[in-house]
Design a protein around this motif. Structure first.
Motif: not given
Length: 307
Positions: A11-12, A17-25, A185-186, A189-196
Motif C-alpha cells: 500500500i505504501v 509510486i502511483l500518486a507520484l506518477l499521476f502528479f508527474t504526468i 483520482s484519489g 487510487l485508494a480503492v484500487g491499491i487496497a484491493i491490489g
C-alpha cells in the motif's frame, strides 16, 4: 503477520509510486499544453490513426508499466487530447508486451519465439485501437466534454500571437492542475491499491496447473486467459510464475495466455479505469485483453512446435 506487513508495504510503495506518477504526468501535460499550444495541435493533427497506433504500440513495448501504472499515463494522453484509438493501443500494448514474458521466451525457448510474441502482441494492440476508434467507442470516455473533438489527434487551444508566459507562472499553474488531477483520482487510487494489496503476489500455481487436466487442447488457453484476469502481476513476478508453471508441465501456450492476461489487466486497474471509461469501454478493454492473451497463447503454442 508477514502477510499483513507485505500488504502494508505494498500500500505504501504502490500508493507512493502511483500518486507520484499521476502528479508527474499531469504536470508534464499541463506544461506541454502551455509551452507548445498550437504547434502541438498542428503536429499531432497530421498524424493518422494508423500511424499513431503504430507509434503507441512501439511506445508501449518499451515502457515497463504494469496494468495499474498505465492508467495515469493514459489519463495524461487523453487530457492532452490524443486521439482515442492511439490511447487505447498504448493502454493494451504497454502491459501486454511485457518484458517479463519476453525474457521467459528467450530463456526457455528461442529468439524466434520471442520475436513472434512481439509481432503478434503489437499487431493485436494496433488492431484493437483502430477498431474501437472506428466503431466510435470514444463516446464512452468520461473525459469527453465541450471542445473535445476525438476526430483530431489532439485539441489544444492557444491564442496565436499572445505574449509568452513566464516559466515560473506556467510551472505554478501546472502544479495546481496536477494537484487537482491527483485529488480527483484519489478515491479511485485508494480503492484500487487496497484491493491490489489483498491479491498482490498471490498466484496459486498448483491450482492453475491442474486446469490442464480439466480442459482439452486449445480450450485450455482460453480458460487460462480468463483465469489471469483478477490477478495483479507485474513484470518482475512473471518470470518465477512462468518457470513454476512450465516446471509443472503446462505448455507455453496456456502459460503465455495466463501471464499476458494477468499482466494486461487486474481488478485494481479496472477500478482506476472507471474514472476515465464508462462501463462499455471497461468491458471492451477486458475483452481485448482476453482475446489478445488467447491469440498470443494459440500462436506461441503453434510456433513452439515448428520453430
Amino acid at each position: 503477520m508477514n502477510d499483513l506487513r507485505a500488504m502494508l508495504e505494498f500500500i505504501v510503495y504502490e500508493g507512493a509510486i502511483l500518486a507520484l506518477l499521476f502528479f508527474t504526468i499531469a504536470f508534464a501535460v499541463a506544461m506541454l499544453q502551455q509551452s507548445l499550444g498550437n504547434k502541438l495541435n498542428d503536429a499531432l493533427g497530421k498524424t493518422s490513426l494508423e500511424t499513431g497506433t503504430v507509434l503507441a504500440a512501439t511506445a508501449g513495448a518499451v515502457t515497463p508499466f504494469c496494468s495499474c501504472s498505465t492508467v495515469p499515463v493514459l489519463s495524461g494522453m487523453l487530457r492532452a487530447r490524443v486521439r482515442f484509438g492511439i490511447c487505447f493501443t498504448f493502454l493494451i500494448s504497454s502491459p501486454v508486451i511485457n518484458e517479463g514474458v519476453l525474457l521467459v521466451l528467450l530463456r526457455e525457448f528461442s529468439l524466434a519465439i520471442a520475436v513472434v510474441f512481439l509481432l503478434v502482441a503489437g499487431l493485436l494492440s494496433i488492431a484493437f485501437g483502430i477498431a474501437l476508434d472506428r466503431l466510435g467507442f470514444a463516446r464512452f470516455l468520461r473525459l469527453a466534454g465541450p471542445g473535445f473533438d476525438i476526430d483530431d489527434a489532439v485539441r489544444v487551444s492557444s491564442p496565436g500571437g499572445a505574449p509568452a508566459t513566464p516559466w515560473g507562472m506556467r510551472a505554478r499553474f501546472a502544479v495546481m492542475a496536477a494537484l487537482n488531477e491527483l485529488r480527483a483520482s484519489g478515491p479511485y487510487l485508494a480503492v484500487g491499491i487496497a484491493i491490489g494489496a489483498l491479491i498482490y503476489g498471490y498466484v496459486p500455481e498448483d491450482a492453475i496447473a491442474q486446469l490442464q487436466h480439466q480442459f482439452p487442447g486449445l480450450l485450455l488457453i482460453l480458460v487460462m486467459a480468463i483465469a489471469g484476469l483478477p490477478f495483479y502481476v507485474n513484470a518482475t513476478m512473471v518470470i518465477p510464475i512462468a518457470v513454476a508453471l512450465l516446471g509443472k508441465g503446462v505448455a507455453i501456450g496456456p502459460v503465455a495466455a495466463f501471464l499476458v492476461s494477468a499482466a494486461g489487466t487486474s481488478i485494481p486497474e479496472m477500478i482506476l479505469l472507471t474514472k476515465l471509461f464508462r462501463a462499455p469501454l471497461v468491458v471492451s478493454h477486458v475483452v481485448a485483453i482476453v482475446v489478445s492473451a488467447t491469440v498470443i497463447g494459440v500462436v506461441l503454442e503453434w510456433a513452439s512446435r515448428f520453430i
